[in-house]
Scaffold this active site. Structure first.
Site, mmCIF file in Angstrom:
data_model
loop_
_atom_site.group_PDB
_atom_site.id
_atom_site.type_symbol
_atom_site.label_atom_id
_atom_site.label_comp_id
_atom_site.label_asym_id
_atom_site.label_seq_id
_atom_site.Cartn_x
_atom_site.Cartn_y
_atom_site.Cartn_z
ATOM 1 N N GLU A 91 58.492 71.312 74.553
ATOM 2 C CA GLU A 91 57.054 71.111 74.692
ATOM 3 C C GLU A 91 56.742 69.654 75.027
ATOM 4 O O GLU A 91 57.433 68.739 74.591
ATOM 5 C CB GLU A 91 56.356 71.482 73.387
ATOM 6 N N CYS A 104 53.046 62.817 75.801
ATOM 7 C CA CYS A 104 53.936 62.783 74.644
ATOM 8 C C CYS A 104 55.129 63.652 75.016
ATOM 9 O O CYS A 104 54.970 64.856 75.248
ATOM 10 C CB CYS A 104 53.164 63.354 73.451
ATOM 11 N N CYS A 111 65.664 69.110 66.466
ATOM 12 C CA CYS A 111 65.777 67.783 65.848
ATOM 13 C C CYS A 111 66.675 67.893 64.624
ATOM 14 O O CYS A 111 66.652 68.882 63.907
ATOM 15 C CB CYS A 111 64.381 67.299 65.433
ATOM 16 N N CYS A 115 62.754 66.181 58.602
ATOM 17 C CA CYS A 115 61.562 65.726 57.866
ATOM 18 C C CYS A 115 60.791 66.951 57.368
ATOM 19 O O CYS A 115 60.548 67.886 58.129
ATOM 20 C CB CYS A 115 60.676 64.862 58.758
ATOM 21 N N CYS A 118 57.423 68.178 59.181
ATOM 22 C CA CYS A 118 57.371 68.248 60.646
ATOM 23 C C CYS A 118 57.896 69.588 61.156
ATOM 24 O O CYS A 118 58.981 70.029 60.770
ATOM 25 C CB CYS A 118 58.183 67.104 61.241
ATOM 26 N N SER A 190 59.042 56.247 69.062
ATOM 27 C CA SER A 190 58.792 56.472 67.641
ATOM 28 C C SER A 190 60.081 56.940 66.982
ATOM 29 O O SER A 190 60.749 57.840 67.481
ATOM 30 C CB SER A 190 57.707 57.535 67.490
ATOM 31 N N HIS A 215 55.689 56.586 56.328
ATOM 32 C CA HIS A 215 55.104 57.632 55.473
ATOM 33 C C HIS A 215 55.110 57.379 53.967
ATOM 34 O O HIS A 215 54.408 58.058 53.220
ATOM 35 C CB HIS A 215 55.691 59.012 55.781
ATOM 36 N N CYS A 332 50.491 65.766 66.093
ATOM 37 C CA CYS A 332 51.731 65.215 65.538
ATOM 38 C C CYS A 332 52.418 66.208 64.619
ATOM 39 O O CYS A 332 51.809 66.748 63.706
ATOM 40 C CB CYS A 332 51.440 63.981 64.699
#
Ligand code: SAH
Length: 350
Positions: A91, A104, A111, A115, A118, A190, A215, A332
């Protein structure tokens, strides 16, 4: 599979073209067709001989992504699901700001970071994206929307510093003045905090913006949210950040997603101030987006504002990030591989 011609920066392309028995200036022409004219076929490269076009077709592929799905948010944000031509999908999100369009991009398929808040973590890691596949996300959207994108953020699916080589190569390609000509200052990376790679990036001294997904300023809390903190804790991360600032003289942007009754109390803000005091930085507060089956909920507006005001009072520049695209799961942390898995069963791209 043929080589993706978008994986090569101009210098590499020159070498390849010479190997094919052609003059180096041809590489510049081809580079321009690919990255400026954004053509979809070697046949569109009309200033090349038919023979050279055939040679290119025999050896390379333009790796044009298929659009499997495109969703538009009420706020105008657009989310694309791309078929990356090997059965996988990723995406990318297009956002419009006053200063222009920002894309983005995803850097990996899946991944590894895990996290807890996420959505990109939900599905198993499949592979890194190549430099050409990173750049093609921008080109595909520019073709579809007939626009020019001015900014790019590595904040889609994946951990960009876990795919360091390809991300650096993609940035070189994006920067090239004979191609897309997007200055490094218009690009943000990031990271969840891969410390050794932050040092490497600092030594490379490119002018990109570095965002750190922090965070929490508390090791125990951060480890609960982000397993990477068990490998590189906050002290090690901050040491790397200070090194980065010293080397590049650039301000770091710290991302802080506020989750209700988790990291949004005044005590959390105090710890954050202590951690960042005196540092050349900026804090980006993100109201956390709740994900399916996720345990974290969005902070109240009141708390978010209190949190920001406290940081500002203590001399830490903090802003609240405007939420874009949350109604289409494009905000996000909402990008995921759900659609990606579904697309394997789809018959045809749109
Ligand atoms: N892996 C990289 C880049 C992808 S995430 C990183 O960790 O930085 C892009 C940003 O969105 C990061 O700051 C990330 O922490 C944040 N994010 C992830 N999930 C989120 C959520 N549910 N709500 C708000 N922000 C989130």
């Amino acid at each position: 599979m043929k080589k993706n011609i978008k994986d090569y920066n101009l210098d590499d392309l020159k070498k390849l073209i010479i190997e094919l028995g052609e003059k180096p200036y041809r590489a510049e022409q081809i580079f321009k067709w690919i990255f400026v004219d954004n053509v979809v076929s070697f046949d569109d490269m009309t200033n090349l001989s038919l023979e050279l076009r055939q040679k290119l077709k025999d050896n390379f592929d333009l790796h044009i992504f298929n659009i499997l799905q495109k969703q538009e948010s009420k706020d105008g944000t657009k989310k694309y699901l791309f078929d990356v031509l090997d059965g996988n999908a990723i995406e990318s999100v297009l956002m419009e700001y006053k200063h222009g369009f920002t894309i983005c991009v995803s850097s990996q398929i899946g991944c590894k970071m895990g996290c807890k808040f996420c959505a990109s973590t939900g599905v198993k890691f499949s592979r890194n994206l190549s430099a050409g596949e990173i750049v093609e996300q921008l080109l595909a959207i520019e073709r579809d929307e007939k626009i020019k994108i001015s900014n790019l953020v590595f904040m889609g699916i994946g951990e960009p510093l876990d795919n360091y080589e390809n991300v650096m190569k993609a940035i070189e390609i994006l920067n090239n003045q004979k191609g897309i000509n997007m200055g490094a200052r218009h690009i943000s990376i990031s990271t969840s905090g891969l410390v050794p790679k932050i040092y490497e990036l600092a030594d490379k001294n490119i002018q990109c913006t570095l965002s750190i997904s922090l965070h929490s300023a508390n090791n125990e809390k951060r480890s609960q949210m982000m397993p990477i903190n068990n490998i590189y804790n906050i002290e090690e991360l901050m040491k790397a950040c200070r090194y980065y600032i010293e080397k590049t003289n650039k301000r770091i942007s710290f991302e802080y997603a506020l989750a209700k009754e988790n990291n949004d109390n005044l005590s959390d803000a105090k710890e954050l101030v202590k951690l960042l005091k005196g540092m050349l930085c900026h804090v980006n507060l993100i109201p956390i987006n709740k994900i399916e089956n996720g345990k974290y909920n969005k902070s109240t507006n009141e708390n978010i504002i209190k949190f920001r005001n406290y940081l500002n009072e203590k001399g830490i520049v903090a802003t609240i990030r405007r939420e874009l695209g949350s109604d289409i799961d494009a905000a996000c942390g909402q990008l995921r591989k759900k659609e990606v898995d579904r697309c394997k069963y789809m018959q045809k791209p749109i």
